[in-house]
Design an enzyme around this catalytic site. Structure first.
Site, PDB file in Angstrom:
ATOM      1  N   ARG A 162       0.822  -1.211   0.000  1.00 28.65           N
ATOM      2  CA  ARG A 162       0.000   0.000   0.000  1.00 28.65           C
ATOM      3  C   ARG A 162       0.857   1.262   0.000  1.00 28.65           C
ATOM      4  O   ARG A 162       0.609   2.185  -0.780  1.00 28.65           O
ATOM      5  CB  ARG A 162      -0.958   0.012   1.187  1.00 28.65           C
ATOM      6  CG  ARG A 162      -2.096  -0.989   1.056  1.00 28.65           C
ATOM      7  CD  ARG A 162      -2.965  -0.991   2.271  1.00 28.65           C
ATOM      8  NE  ARG A 162      -2.162  -1.347   3.443  1.00 28.65           N
ATOM      9  CZ  ARG A 162      -2.557  -1.208   4.696  1.00 28.65           C
ATOM     10  NH1 ARG A 162      -3.735  -0.705   4.974  1.00 28.65           N
ATOM     11  NH2 ARG A 162      -1.780  -1.571   5.689  1.00 28.65           N
TER      12      ARG A 162
ATOM     13  N   ASN B 187      -6.167  -2.723   1.682  1.00 25.63           N
ATOM     14  CA  ASN B 187      -6.151  -4.174   1.775  1.00 25.63           C
ATOM     15  C   ASN B 187      -7.580  -4.684   1.823  1.00 25.63           C
ATOM     16  O   ASN B 187      -8.464  -4.025   2.373  1.00 25.63           O
ATOM     17  CB  ASN B 187      -5.431  -4.637   3.045  1.00 25.63           C
ATOM     18  CG  ASN B 187      -3.932  -4.507   2.954  1.00 25.63           C
ATOM     19  OD1 ASN B 187      -3.369  -4.368   1.875  1.00 25.63           O
ATOM     20  ND2 ASN B 187      -3.271  -4.540   4.097  1.00 25.63           N
TER      21      ASN B 187
END
Length: 90
Positions: A19, A37
């Site tokens: 990320r 996520n």
């Protein structure tokens, strides 16, 4: 012309800074949107930019950060949401 992609990345992509690395890459190439996520172990991105910027992001997603093992990258086009920045969602 501005486009919107919904991108899903599967593989070993959680717990490997995917990320944060995606955010860094998006900011570098001028993409706006978010990354998060998913509970199934995948990473989901909504990204807006021009076609070249989005193609560059997709190419990066196929590799990911150093410790990622990307098995699949898929995307669909969506409607423009006019994001103002690129952020990590939790």
């Amino acid at each position: 012309m501005l486009k919107h992609y919904n991108i899903t990345i599967q593989g070993k992509v959680q717990g490997v800074w995917y990320r944060k690395s995606t955010q860094d890459q998006a900011l570098e190439i001028g993409i706006k949107g978010f990354v998060k996520n998913r509970s199934n172990g995948s990473v989901y991105i909504e990204a807006e930019g021009n076609e070249d910027q989005l193609k560059s992001l997709l190419e990066w997603c196929a590799q990911g950060p150093q410790f990622a093992v990307v098995e699949d990258v898929s995307f669909t086009e969506g409607g423009i949401l006019s994001f103002e920045k690129f952020e990590i969602m939790y």
